[in-house]
Design an enzyme around this catalytic site. Structure first.
Site, PDB file in Angstrom:
ATOM      1  N   ILE A  91       5.762  75.702  67.631  1.00 44.04           N
ATOM      2  CA  ILE A  91       5.194  74.533  68.329  1.00 44.04           C
ATOM      3  C   ILE A  91       4.326  74.926  69.517  1.00 44.04           C
ATOM      4  O   ILE A  91       3.745  74.067  70.173  1.00 44.04           O
ATOM      5  CB  ILE A  91       6.313  73.585  68.808  1.00 44.04           C
ATOM      6  CG1 ILE A  91       7.313  74.316  69.697  1.00 44.04           C
ATOM      7  CG2 ILE A  91       6.993  72.919  67.639  1.00 44.04           C
ATOM      8  CD1 ILE A  91       8.391  73.404  70.279  1.00 44.04           C
ATOM      9  N   GLY A  92       4.223  76.214  69.803  1.00 45.46           N
ATOM     10  CA  GLY A  92       3.371  76.622  70.909  1.00 45.46           C
ATOM     11  C   GLY A  92       3.532  78.096  71.222  1.00 45.46           C
ATOM     12  O   GLY A  92       4.336  78.806  70.612  1.00 45.46           O
ATOM     13  N   SER A  93       2.732  78.575  72.183  1.00 45.45           N
ATOM     14  CA  SER A  93       2.830  79.965  72.606  1.00 45.45           C
ATOM     15  C   SER A  93       2.331  80.066  74.042  1.00 45.45           C
ATOM     16  O   SER A  93       1.588  79.201  74.528  1.00 45.45           O
ATOM     17  CB  SER A  93       2.007  80.884  71.697  1.00 45.45           C
ATOM     18  OG  SER A  93       0.647  80.512  71.708  1.00 45.45           O
ATOM     19  N   GLY A  94       2.750  81.114  74.716  1.00 46.03           N
ATOM     20  CA  GLY A  94       2.340  81.319  76.110  1.00 46.03           C
ATOM     21  C   GLY A  94       2.417  82.781  76.470  1.00 46.03           C
ATOM     22  O   GLY A  94       2.513  83.654  75.593  1.00 46.03           O
ATOM     23  N   PHE A 128       4.787  84.440  77.918  1.00 47.32           N
ATOM     24  CA  PHE A 128       6.068  85.083  77.645  1.00 47.32           C
ATOM     25  C   PHE A 128       6.254  85.337  76.153  1.00 47.32           C
ATOM     26  O   PHE A 128       6.817  86.346  75.751  1.00 47.32           O
ATOM     27  CB  PHE A 128       7.205  84.211  78.188  1.00 47.32           C
ATOM     28  CG  PHE A 128       8.578  84.772  77.924  1.00 47.32           C
ATOM     29  CD1 PHE A 128       9.116  85.736  78.762  1.00 47.32           C
ATOM     30  CD2 PHE A 128       9.330  84.340  76.839  1.00 47.32           C
ATOM     31  CE1 PHE A 128      10.383  86.262  78.519  1.00 47.32           C
ATOM     32  CE2 PHE A 128      10.589  84.853  76.590  1.00 47.32           C
ATOM     33  CZ  PHE A 128      11.118  85.820  77.438  1.00 47.32           C
ATOM     34  N   GLY A 129       5.796  84.420  75.332  1.00 44.15           N
ATOM     35  CA  GLY A 129       5.989  84.579  73.899  1.00 44.15           C
ATOM     36  C   GLY A 129       5.690  83.301  73.146  1.00 44.15           C
ATOM     37  O   GLY A 129       4.880  82.480  73.577  1.00 44.15           O
ATOM     38  N   VAL A 154       6.963  79.713  71.093  1.00 43.64           N
ATOM     39  CA  VAL A 154       7.984  78.661  71.162  1.00 43.64           C
ATOM     40  C   VAL A 154       8.159  78.041  69.776  1.00 43.64           C
ATOM     41  O   VAL A 154       7.175  77.696  69.112  1.00 43.64           O
ATOM     42  CB  VAL A 154       7.599  77.574  72.188  1.00 43.64           C
ATOM     43  CG1 VAL A 154       8.720  76.545  72.292  1.00 43.64           C
ATOM     44  CG2 VAL A 154       7.322  78.199  73.552  1.00 43.64           C
ATOM     45  N   ASP A 182       3.980  77.394  89.622  1.00 41.25           N
ATOM     46  CA  ASP A 182       3.051  77.207  88.506  1.00 41.25           C
ATOM     47  C   ASP A 182       3.062  75.759  88.048  1.00 41.25           C
ATOM     48  O   ASP A 182       3.184  75.462  86.858  1.00 41.25           O
ATOM     49  CB  ASP A 182       3.422  78.145  87.353  1.00 41.25           C
ATOM     50  CG  ASP A 182       2.257  78.378  86.395  1.00 41.25           C
ATOM     51  OD1 ASP A 182       1.100  78.085  86.785  1.00 41.25           O
ATOM     52  OD2 ASP A 182       2.492  78.852  85.270  1.00 41.25           O
TER      53      ASP A 182
END
Length: 790
Positions: free
Chosen positions: A488-491, A493-494, A496, A614
């Protein structure tokens, strides 16, 4: 518990250098434009003396042989500020055939000078006590002195400029109006002058150039915020050090290459650069040797000057003034009398030409001295131990008997302050936080008589206090072995994934990168530990619920409650436009209120207070009932007590466009840094614009703060409202005024001019009440409580 907190790998560091390198700016290297003579302060030299060399000629001797702090070059001469700042000397270097350069002392006085700047024929510097600036030479076009605090002094042909306390550019001299008016709408962190143009970094991190552009020297290459540092300007060209690789990029200088940039020194890395006339020189990161080139896109013709190692930065006496650490081997480079501050964000600063020399410990000279030393150690140790015990006892007493904050989400009835306290001057356009802009009907910034405001407080999180440690197999099963269909997503850190636990609970599982890619994410472990440490003790309706974690070998996973409706960012800035879910002003303001309550809990009710670091629209998530919650605590830090007025001094971290200018400029982190980020989020919600977006006409990047704040402050709020949402009715219009003016104060340049989150929550509650269709008629503007914005 000891918590290690560091910036995530994707976080962009603000690049601010302590001294601007360029024509007419203080540095450790300077160019005399007329003769192409390059002068610098020697590294490792006990006296820190100056040596010069014209391009392609032997080095020159420079007298007197004193110790100097910085040098600055003009058209025909250069000057050096002597150590201590009580005098400076100048040398005429217009004749390239000279074999020696005799000095002329221009200033000797009781006031210590700093930031010496040389232009065409003028010299100016500011008093080290920051009482004002003074000029020498330059004729009657420059004043003798100007009172006030300034920074980033720089000089060109017929003008001198500096940045005032309000981040605005001020200039003097016969070309004053030409340059100053060109920066009238800009707020800057630093500036560097060339012959007839000026470049610098705006508070948003963009490289801006103004003034003459006959050779394209004022057309900087496009780049991301904070991508450039070490700016150097010549007569008709400009150069800058490009981050993160430390190479030099130049533009202008040739009629055939207007607006085109080039890399004159290929992949050579530099720690600083300087320019004068058609010449640019830089100090290499490898060995601090000087390399120079002519302003030519097709044939820069690199030349290594016959100079010894030059200091890579100005030596300062007190290392506590170094916001981003000490330059490697700086004590050796400064000959043991001072250190060099590392330029924040500059990769070149991490190069280590040679290992530092560590002197052996001195041997004891006698048994007598040894005994006395141990006796002194024992006395000091005893006193220290006694003081430590007293401190611990006091802290225990203060924590048990005097602590008034509560570590839960039950928040007390709030009573507003009484009286009409004096309003203070804001650094933004609005003169007073209690005065609405012209044409405004809202009374948000007028103090109300004392009244009790009983606010509906958010309750505890629906998740329990205990966090669970999962096995990797448990979480792999919950996501069908981390199937792409569950992503469902990424950022930073890694990645999701959505998952379902055996008890039927839907969760979001954040899996840190592993293997080769993880090695590039140096702060992955710190971000993981920070998130676990904070979220395991924070429980609030408007903070994303933390379910548990997994640590197995290199695997690091975090488990949260599943937020069905995703991030606020996605609804505001989806590629297809507004998806209709947040299509009313009442709904948008309600989401802002939810998020504000979560941040207020961190600042005012968590013990100790927590700074998120943030705050942005992509970290505000929406659950299945459209309740907003704050997420992602990978950068969070524990704060001093909010009322203490103290700040943390830490390396800048966060997201470009949302970062507090005081934080990335001065490294001063407070809860007001989160307030700035939330102010940007409010402007996003009102305008539908990203934190940094490109203008439709020019294609230039613009921050939503620069786009919206001046318009709102002038009373023309409707001009910037998101057109995808229906025009507000009378009650909604008043609510939007309240929200918009609150946002303007949130993004004030100085933290002291920003409201506390408690005040923001009060205003947003009032705005929601105005929008509520069930609100009875008498509950309009007359009953709205106005929070103190001091």
């Amino acid at each position: 518990m000891r918590i290690q907190v560091a910036a995530a790998a994707a976080v962009f560091l603000a690049v601010l250098f302590s001294a601007a390198e360029g024509l007419g700016s203080a540095a450790t290297i300077a160019i005399v434009a007329a003769s192409g003579t390059v002068c610098g302060i020697l590294a490792g030299d006990e006296l820190r003396s100056i040596q010069c060399a014209p391009v392609a000629r032997p080095a020159l001797s420079v007298s007197p042989n004193f110790s100097f702090v910085s040098v600055s070059g003009g058209r025909e001469f250069f000057c050096g500020l002597r150590y201590g700042g009580l005098s400076f000397f100048c040398w005429n270097a217009a004749n390239s055939s000279s074999v020696s350069l005799p000095a002329k002392r221009v200033y000797k006085g009781s006031a210590s000078m700093a930031d010496l700047s040389v232009g065409e024929d003028q010299i100016f510097a500011f008093d080290q006590n920051k009482t004002g600036i003074r000029w020498w030479r330059g004729g009657s076009t420059f004043p003798l002195s100007v009172a006030g605090e300034f920074r980033s002094l720089t000089s060109g042909r017929g003008f001198s400029c500096a940045i005032g306390n309000n981040s605005r550019v001020l200039c003097w001299g016969r070309r004053r109006q030409e340059i100053q008016s060109a920066f009238a709408n800009e707020t800057m962190t630093n500036i560097v002058a060339g012959d007839s143009h000026v470049c610098g970094l705006s508070v948003s991190g963009f490289l801006i150039c103004r003034g003459s552009n006959r050779s394209g020297q004022s057309n900087p290459p496009a780049g991301d915020p904070f991508q450039f540092s070490g700016i150097a300007l010549g007569a008709n060209h400009s150069c800058a050090i490009k981050q993160p690789n430390g190479t030099v990029i130049c533009w202008g200088g040739e009629a055939s290459g207007l607006g085109k940039s080039y890399f004159p020194a290929n992949n050579t890395l530099f720690v600083s650069i300087v320019a004068g006339g058609e010449l640019t020189c830089g100090l290499t990161a490898a060995n601090f040797k000087v390399i120079c080139w002519k302003a030519s896109r097709t044939n820069p013709s690199l030349t290594v000057l016959p100079l010894p190692k030059i200091l890579p930065g100005i030596c300062v006496a007190d290392e506590s003034s170094c916001e981003c650490g000490i330059f490697p081997d700086s004590e050796s480079l400064c000959s043991g009398s001072g250190v060099i501050c590392k330029s924040c964000g500059s990769p070149a600063a991490s190069f280590r030409p040679s290992p530092p020399s560590i002197p052996p410990p001195p041997a004891p000279s006698s048994n007598s001295k040894t005994s006395k030393g141990w006796l002194a150690f024992a006395i000091v140790g005893s006193v220290g131990a006694f003081a430590g015990v007293c401190t611990i006892l006091y802290c225990l007493w203060a924590g048990i008997c005097r602590r008034k904050k509560v570590h839960n989400s039950v928040q007390p009835t709030f009573a507003s302050a009484a009286g009409n306290g004096a309003a203070h001057q804001s650094s933004m356009i609005i003169a007073s936080p209690f005065t609405s802009p012209p044409g405004s009907k809202s009374r948000i910034f007028r103090r109300q008589p004392s009244r009790v405001m009983r606010r509906q407080r958010s309750g505890p999180s629906s998740f329990g206090d205990r966090t669970e440690e999962f096995t990797f197999d448990d979480l792999a099963a919950a996501t069908k072995n981390f199937s792409i269909e569950f992503k469902i997503g990424s950022g930073s850190f890694g990645t999701v994934y959505r998952g379902k636990l055996p008890n039927g609970l839907e969760v979001a599982i954040k899996r840190g990168e592993s293997g080769v890619r993880a090695k590039k994410l140096q702060d992955k472990e710190s971000a993981f530990e920070s998130e676990v440490a904070f979220l395991s003790r924070l429980h609030h309706k408007h903070l994303v619920g933390f379910v548990g974690y997994c640590v197995e070998k290199e695997e690091r996973l975090l488990v949260y409650e599943y937020m069905k409706n995703g991030a606020l960012y996605g609804h505001l800035h989806a590629d297809g436009g507004d998806d209709g879910k947040l299509n009313s002003w009442q709904m948008r303001i309600k989401v802002l209120l939810d998020a504000a309550r979560g941040i207020e809990y961190l600042h005012s009710y968590a013990v100790p207070p927590i700074i998120h670091r943030d705050i942005k629209s992509s970290n505000i998530l929406l659950d299945s009932n459209w309740v907003a919650k704050v997420s992602d605590f990978g950068l969070s830090l524990m704060s001093p007590e909010a009322e203490s007025g103290e700040h943390l001094t830490v390396k800048a971290a966060g997201t470009v466009g949302y970062m507090d200018p005081e934080y990335y400029g001065l490294r001063h982190l407070t809860t007001k840094s989160d307030v700035y980020g939330f102010g940007v989020v409010i402007l996003e919600v009102l305008t539908g614009r990203r934190a940094i977006f490109r203008e439709e006409e020019s294609g230039e990047p613009v921050s939503v703060v620069d786009y919206a704040a001046p318009v709102i402050a002038s009373g023309n709020i409707g001009q910037v409202l998101d057109r995808r949402v229906a025009a507000p009715g009378p009650a909604e219009a008043e609510a939007l005024e309240l929200v918009a003016y609150t946002a303007v104060h949130c993004v004030s340049l100085e933290g002291k001019d920003r409201p506390a989150m408690t005040d923001i929550v009060i205003n947003l509650e009032s705005a929601v009440a105005l929008c509520d269709a069930s609100q009875h008629d008498s509950g309009s503007s007359a009953s709205i409580s106005l929070a103190s914005m001091d």
